[in-house]
Every structure is written in structure tokens, then in C-alpha cells.
Design an enzyme around this catalytic site. Structure first.
Site, PDB file in Angstrom:
ATOM      1  N   TYR A  54       0.844  -1.200   0.000  1.00  0.00           N
ATOM      2  CA  TYR A  54       0.000   0.000   0.000  1.00  0.00           C
ATOM      3  C   TYR A  54       0.874   1.243   0.000  1.00  0.00           C
ATOM      4  O   TYR A  54       1.871   1.290   0.728  1.00  0.00           O
ATOM      5  CB  TYR A  54      -0.902   0.024   1.243  1.00  0.00           C
ATOM      6  CG  TYR A  54      -2.358  -0.111   0.880  1.00  0.00           C
ATOM      7  CD1 TYR A  54      -2.942   0.770  -0.026  1.00  0.00           C
ATOM      8  CD2 TYR A  54      -3.147  -1.118   1.430  1.00  0.00           C
ATOM      9  CE1 TYR A  54      -4.264   0.646  -0.383  1.00  0.00           C
ATOM     10  CE2 TYR A  54      -4.483  -1.245   1.069  1.00  0.00           C
ATOM     11  CZ  TYR A  54      -5.034  -0.367   0.160  1.00  0.00           C
ATOM     12  OH  TYR A  54      -6.339  -0.490  -0.192  1.00  0.00           O
ATOM     13  N   GLU A  62      -0.567   4.836  -0.447  1.00  0.00           N
ATOM     14  CA  GLU A  62      -1.376   6.046  -0.693  1.00  0.00           C
ATOM     15  C   GLU A  62      -0.531   7.282  -0.432  1.00  0.00           C
ATOM     16  O   GLU A  62       0.293   7.301   0.478  1.00  0.00           O
ATOM     17  CB  GLU A  62      -2.610   6.038   0.205  1.00  0.00           C
ATOM     18  CG  GLU A  62      -3.616   4.986  -0.228  1.00  0.00           C
ATOM     19  CD  GLU A  62      -4.918   5.049   0.544  1.00  0.00           C
ATOM     20  OE1 GLU A  62      -5.239   6.120   1.085  1.00  0.00           O
ATOM     21  OE2 GLU A  62      -5.605   4.027   0.590  1.00  0.00           O
ATOM     22  N   LYS A  92      -3.239   1.633 -24.835  1.00  0.00           N
ATOM     23  CA  LYS A  92      -3.788   1.650 -26.200  1.00  0.00           C
ATOM     24  C   LYS A  92      -2.617   1.788 -27.179  1.00  0.00           C
ATOM     25  O   LYS A  92      -1.783   0.895 -27.226  1.00  0.00           O
ATOM     26  CB  LYS A  92      -4.817   2.782 -26.331  1.00  0.00           C
ATOM     27  CG  LYS A  92      -6.039   2.588 -25.409  1.00  0.00           C
ATOM     28  CD  LYS A  92      -7.102   3.613 -25.683  1.00  0.00           C
ATOM     29  CE  LYS A  92      -8.368   3.354 -24.896  1.00  0.00           C
ATOM     30  NZ  LYS A  92      -8.375   3.985 -23.573  1.00  0.00           N
ATOM     31  N   ASP A  98      -7.762  14.661 -23.457  1.00  0.00           N
ATOM     32  CA  ASP A  98      -7.747  13.220 -23.224  1.00  0.00           C
ATOM     33  C   ASP A  98      -7.116  12.578 -24.457  1.00  0.00           C
ATOM     34  O   ASP A  98      -7.751  12.460 -25.506  1.00  0.00           O
ATOM     35  CB  ASP A  98      -9.199  12.750 -23.035  1.00  0.00           C
ATOM     36  CG  ASP A  98      -9.294  11.256 -22.807  1.00  0.00           C
ATOM     37  OD1 ASP A  98      -8.297  10.553 -23.016  1.00  0.00           O
ATOM     38  OD2 ASP A  98     -10.392  10.797 -22.431  1.00  0.00           O
ATOM     39  N   THR A 127      -4.463   6.826 -21.251  1.00  0.00           N
ATOM     40  CA  THR A 127      -4.278   5.470 -20.770  1.00  0.00           C
ATOM     41  C   THR A 127      -2.892   5.042 -21.255  1.00  0.00           C
ATOM     42  O   THR A 127      -2.307   5.677 -22.141  1.00  0.00           O
ATOM     43  CB  THR A 127      -5.339   4.503 -21.332  1.00  0.00           C
ATOM     44  OG1 THR A 127      -5.405   4.660 -22.743  1.00  0.00           O
ATOM     45  CG2 THR A 127      -6.698   4.767 -20.722  1.00  0.00           C
ATOM     46  N   ARG A 187      -2.397  -2.046 -18.694  1.00  0.00           N
ATOM     47  CA  ARG A 187      -3.663  -1.342 -18.483  1.00  0.00           C
ATOM     48  C   ARG A 187      -3.450  -0.313 -17.386  1.00  0.00           C
ATOM     49  O   ARG A 187      -3.000  -0.645 -16.303  1.00  0.00           O
ATOM     50  CB  ARG A 187      -4.743  -2.325 -18.014  1.00  0.00           C
ATOM     51  CG  ARG A 187      -5.025  -3.457 -18.958  1.00  0.00           C
ATOM     52  CD  ARG A 187      -5.543  -2.939 -20.270  1.00  0.00           C
ATOM     53  NE  ARG A 187      -6.805  -2.281 -20.084  1.00  0.00           N
ATOM     54  CZ  ARG A 187      -7.990  -2.768 -20.470  1.00  0.00           C
ATOM     55  NH1 ARG A 187      -8.042  -3.936 -21.055  1.00  0.00           N
ATOM     56  NH2 ARG A 187      -9.086  -2.090 -20.270  1.00  0.00           N
TER      57      ARG A 187
HETATM   58  N1  DSN Z   1     -12.846   1.611 -23.858  1.00  0.00           N
HETATM   59  C1  DSN Z   1     -12.057   2.643 -24.479  1.00  0.00           C
HETATM   60  C2  DSN Z   1     -12.168   2.581 -25.958  1.00  0.00           C
HETATM   61  O1  DSN Z   1     -12.459   1.522 -26.454  1.00  0.00           O
HETATM   62  O2  DSN Z   1     -11.954   3.565 -26.630  1.00  0.00           O
HETATM   63  C3  DSN Z   1     -12.385   3.959 -23.982  1.00  0.00           C
HETATM   64  O3  DSN Z   1     -12.733   3.922 -22.638  1.00  0.00           O
END
Ligand code: DSN
Length: 479
Positions: A66, A68, A275, A243, A272, A281
Site C-alpha cells: 500500500y 497512498e 492503447k 484526453d 491510458t 492497463r
Molecule cells: N474503452 C475505451 C475505448 O475503447 O476507446 C475507452 O474507454
């Protein structure tokens, strides 16, 4: 590393046998997932394949701690190694993106966006209120002032791209917390071109006067001009929040530069890490120094304890993203998307905006007489994994939809190039041309169920298998 695959094979074989001794179904599902991923054409624009070093980094005892708080300022004892992990991840992120500040704790993109929103509220609403009332923290407020501050949070406005135009749920969609905590207004795209109309956006912003202008998308197949977004935000006194979850890899790989790179224009950038960035993730925030102390409140204000093992994997992925090989990969992602779009258009598939200049291609499948959901199902039966998606002003709504979103990051990671993507386009077009809506019990065309003539799914799978076998996923990894 020449023997990486051999090492990974041995590590994972042994790990799976240990898992098997405790819960065989989990070992089996893990094996099966690799087999499934190896055997399908993964075209989901938001997915990728993390490297073996990234995957291996996640399976350790860093998970058990942990921590935090922030680096060097934790609510728990014994955090020196998590401090190292988080500091290294943030250092790579700052240097990779040229950002003043980086925060590696968010567990996901939605978490990252929530931290960003609360940081903006804390800086722009809470801080001035405390100052005006001569209070140091919210603990010093009277009950009446506290109530007033909470009401003030609820009066704030966010303006982001609408879901059907390609925006994300967290950009103010009513069914998401962002649409409930803020008064929201969305901007769409031009009905003729499908592109963002910056003049219309400016006019809406002038009228609505948002506290936060959100730029970025999940399903818009084009680049955004962040200099224009900054200009509009400044004109209406808004904070610019970008974003870049979808296109972070293209920013990291220097495919998006200048006015197409949000860092330097936005106050806060969220992404994120899994991607186009091809990491584990998770989420990540970048910001100016000005916003850093407010973002640092993310945990425990919005987030639970940071995931040490995932932050470690983010650090490894970000280190990978700083190599020339990653820049080559990112350029290939964009080039392959162009090829895919052109080949689909040549086969008569309607593309939203007519094409792409990022990693996404958005198909409007209504011309084939099927819904997005039916197209998604038909393609899946044929071994092509996609996801249905609304198109702008979609008559079929967000459940059935009229679109299918595809993207090139994952298959480019497998080594697919122009020739392979031309063949993939042909397979998609063949399946869509053959798909037909099933008939409901009432005798009307179904929006959900779809029929494919005998043999087409098998033929497509066989053709896909040739492409996939020639470009193996985790080559040499044997379980
Ligand atoms: N789930 C993501 C996407 O597929 O673009 C966005 O949250």
C-alpha cells in the site's frame, strides 16, 4: 534480447502450473486467452499487445504494498521501493512527452480523467474560495460555507465532444459521472465533412462558457488542432483538458507534433497507457507545474492506493516508448490506418470523414443493410474482432449503432504492414457484403441478429490464419 521468448516460455509455463494447482480454471482461461488473441484479427482501436517485459513486470510482489500519497509523502510506512517505481515512471513520462509534471498513479483512463476534473475544481473553485474566506483547508470552513462550496462545485460546466461524434463517456456524457457532476454541453462535428468545425465550437464555447474545455476522442478518425483548442479555451477563460488516451502512442512516437501534440497547449493531458502507447492497463496524467499540487491530491481523494506492479510496468513501457523502434512503430500505425481506409473505401465501404489521419477507421455500415451490432457479430464469427460504435447523429442509437470502429495499433504490433492491411480490408468488405439481418418472430428485420451465408466465416478465418501465422504474436513463446 535473443532468448527473451525462451525465458518467457519457461517463466510462464511454470507460473501457469503453479496457478493451476490453486485454481485450474484461471490457468486455463489465461492459456485460452493467448490462443484466442493469437488466432484472431484484433482490430479494436483501443487494444494492443504489451511487450513480454511489460507483462512480466506486472506479475510481482510490488502488488502487495500500500502506498497512498505521493512519492516521499505516503500515508504508509515502508514505501521506498514504490517511491522508486513511481518516480521512474514519472521521469520517463516527463521526458518522453516533454511535460512539466507527470503522475503515474491512475488505475485507468476514467480514473485519470476524474483526477484531472477534481484537480481543476480544486485549483479554480476550492482554492479561491478558501482564500476569500481566509481558510487554510476545507476543515476550517463553517458548515454554511462548506455547503456553499459544495453547491459551487455543482454549478461548474464542462464542454466536450459528444459521444456520437467520437467523444468519450467521461467528456460530459449524461450517463457518466462527468455528465452528472458538471453542467455539460457537447460539441459535434460538421454534418457534411464529419470534421470538427472550430468556428462552431468557438461559438458554442462563447455562449456556454465552460470551466473546462475537453479535447480528445475515442472514435474520431482525425487529428485535432490543439493550438486552436487553446485559443478557444483562453478566449472563454476555460481550462484546456486533453484526453489523449487513444493517440498517446502517436504523440510519443512523434507522429503528432506541433499543433497536433497537446502537451504544451493543454493545462492537463490524460492518457491510458495500454492503447497506442502499448503499455499495461492503466492511466497517466501530464500537466503544467501549476496543476501539479492539485493532481497530487488524486490519491486518496479520487483514487485508491496506487498499483505498484502496474506503475512499474508503466515505467518499462514508457522506457520502450522512448526508443527509435517505438517511433517507427507509431509511424507504421498511422501509415497502416491510411492503407486500411483507402482499401476499404476502394471496396465501397463508407468511412466517417471519408478516411483517417490517425489510427482509427470508423465504418458506417448502414449501406450494407445491417446495424453496427450485426456487423460486429458477423465479423467476429469470421475471426475479425472489432467493436460497434455510433456514427455522428446515429439513427440506431448507442446500443445497436450504425458503425464499426477499427484501428491498427494491435496488428501493427504483430508486424502487419500495407500488404496485410489491404488483405484485411478485403476480408472485412467480403463479410459485410455477405451479412444480412435475421428476421424477428414478428417477421421484421432484426437489429441484433445477423446471418452469414455458409462458408464465408470459415473462408475468412482461413485467410486470416495465413496472415496471423506469418506474423505471430509473441513469437517463440510456447506454453
Ligand atoms: N474503452 C475505451 C475505448 O475503447 O476507446 C475507452 O474507454
Amino acid at each position: 534480447m535473443a532468448d527473451l521468448a525462451a525465458t518467457a516460455s519457461s517463466v510462464y509455463r511454470q507460473a501457469l502450473s503453479v496457478i493451476e494447482s490453486v485454481e485450474p480454471r484461471i490457468a486455463q482461461a489465461t492459456r485460452q486467452e493467448l490462443a484466442d488473441q493469437r488466432a484472431s484479427l484484433k482490430l479494436i482501436a483501443s487494444e494492443n499487445y504489451a511487450s513480454l517485459p511489460v507483462l512480466m513486470t506486472m506479475g510481482t510482489w510490488l502488488s502487495d504494498k500500500y502506498a497512498e500519497g505521493t512519492v516521499g509523502k505516503r500515508f504508509y510506512a515502508g514505501c521506498r521501493n514504490i517511491d522508486t517505481v513511481e518516480a521512474v515512471a514519472a521521469e520517463h513520462a516527463r521526458e518522453l512527452f516533454g511535460a512539466e509534471y507527470a503522475y503515474a498513479q491512475p488505475h485507468s483512463g476514467i480514473d485519470a480523467n476524474l483526477v484531472a476534473y477534481w484537480a481543476i475544481l480544486a485549483k479554480n473553485i476550492e482554492s479561491p474560495t478558501l482564500e476569500r474566506l481566509g481558510a487554510k483547508t476545507v476543515n476550517d470552513l463553517s458548515e454554511a460555507d462548506w455547503e456553499e462550496l459544495r453547491a459551487e462545485f455543482g454549478r461548474q460546466r464542462v464542454m466536450g465532444m459528444s459521444l456520437d461524434a467520437g467523444g468519450h463517456l467521461t467528456h460530459g456524457f449524461r450517463h457518466n459521472i462527468s455528465g452528472k457532476m458538471f453542467q455539460q454541453h457537447s460539441y459535434g462535428t460538421d454534418p457534411e465533412t464529419g470534421l470538427i468545425d472550430y468556428d462552431a465550437l468557438r461559438a458554442t464555447a462563447r455562449e456556454f462558457k465552460p470551466l473546462i474545455l475537453v479535447a480528445g476522442y475515442s472514435a474520431y478518425p482525425r487529428r485535432v488542432n490543439f493550438a486552436k483548442m487553446r485559443e478557444i479555451a483562453d478566449e472563454v477563460g476555460a481550462t484546456l483538458f486533453v484526453d489523449m488516451a487513444h493517440f498517446a502512442g502517436l504523440v510519443a512516437g512523434k507522429v503528432f507534433t506541433g499543433e497536433e501534440n497537446p502537451v504544451g497547449y493543454a493545462d492537463i493531458v490524460a492518457t491510458t497507457t495500454h492503447k497506442s502507447l502499448r503499455g499495461p492497463r492503466g492511466g497517466l496524467l501530464l500537466s503544467t507545474e501549476e496543476y501539479a499540487p492539485f493532481i497530487d491530491r488524486g490519491c486518496p481523494m479520487v483514487l485508491g492506493g496506487p498499483l505498484g506492479h502496474v506503475m512499474a510496468a508503466k515505467a518499462v513501457a514508457l522506457a520502450e516508448a522512448r526508443t527509435p523502434a517505438f517511433a517507427t512503430y507509431a509511424q507504421a500505425v498511422a501509415d497502416n490506418a491510411q492503407t486500411l481506409a483507402e482499401a476499404l473505401a476502394a471496396r465501397g465501404v463508407t468511412l466517417v470523414t471519408g478516411g483517417t489521419d490517425n489510427h482509427i477507421v470508423l465504418l458506417d455500415v448502414s449501406g450494407f443493410g445491417v446495424t453496427g451490432r450485426q456487423a460486429e457479430t458477423a465479423l467476429l464469427e469470421a475471426g475479425i474482432v472489432t467493436n460497434r460504435n455510433s456514427v455522428p447523429r446515429d439513427p440506431n442509437g448507442a446500443w445497436y449503432t450504425s458503425g464499426v470502429r477499427i484501428g491498427t495499433p494491435a496488428l501493427t504490433s504483430r508486424g502487419f504492414g500495407a500488404d496485410e492491411f489491404v488483405q484485411v480490408a478485403g476480408l472485412i468488405a467480403d463479410v459485410l457484403a455477405a451479412a444480412e439481418p435475421a428476421t424477428t418472430k414478428a417477421g421484421t428485420p432484426s437489429k441484433a441478429n445477423v446471418l452469414l451465408p455458409a462458408g464465408i466465416a470459415e473462408r475468412t478465418r482461413a485467410a486470416a490464419a495465413e496472415l496471423l501465422d506469418a506474423n505471430p504474436l509473441y513469437p517463440g513463446l510456447e506454453l
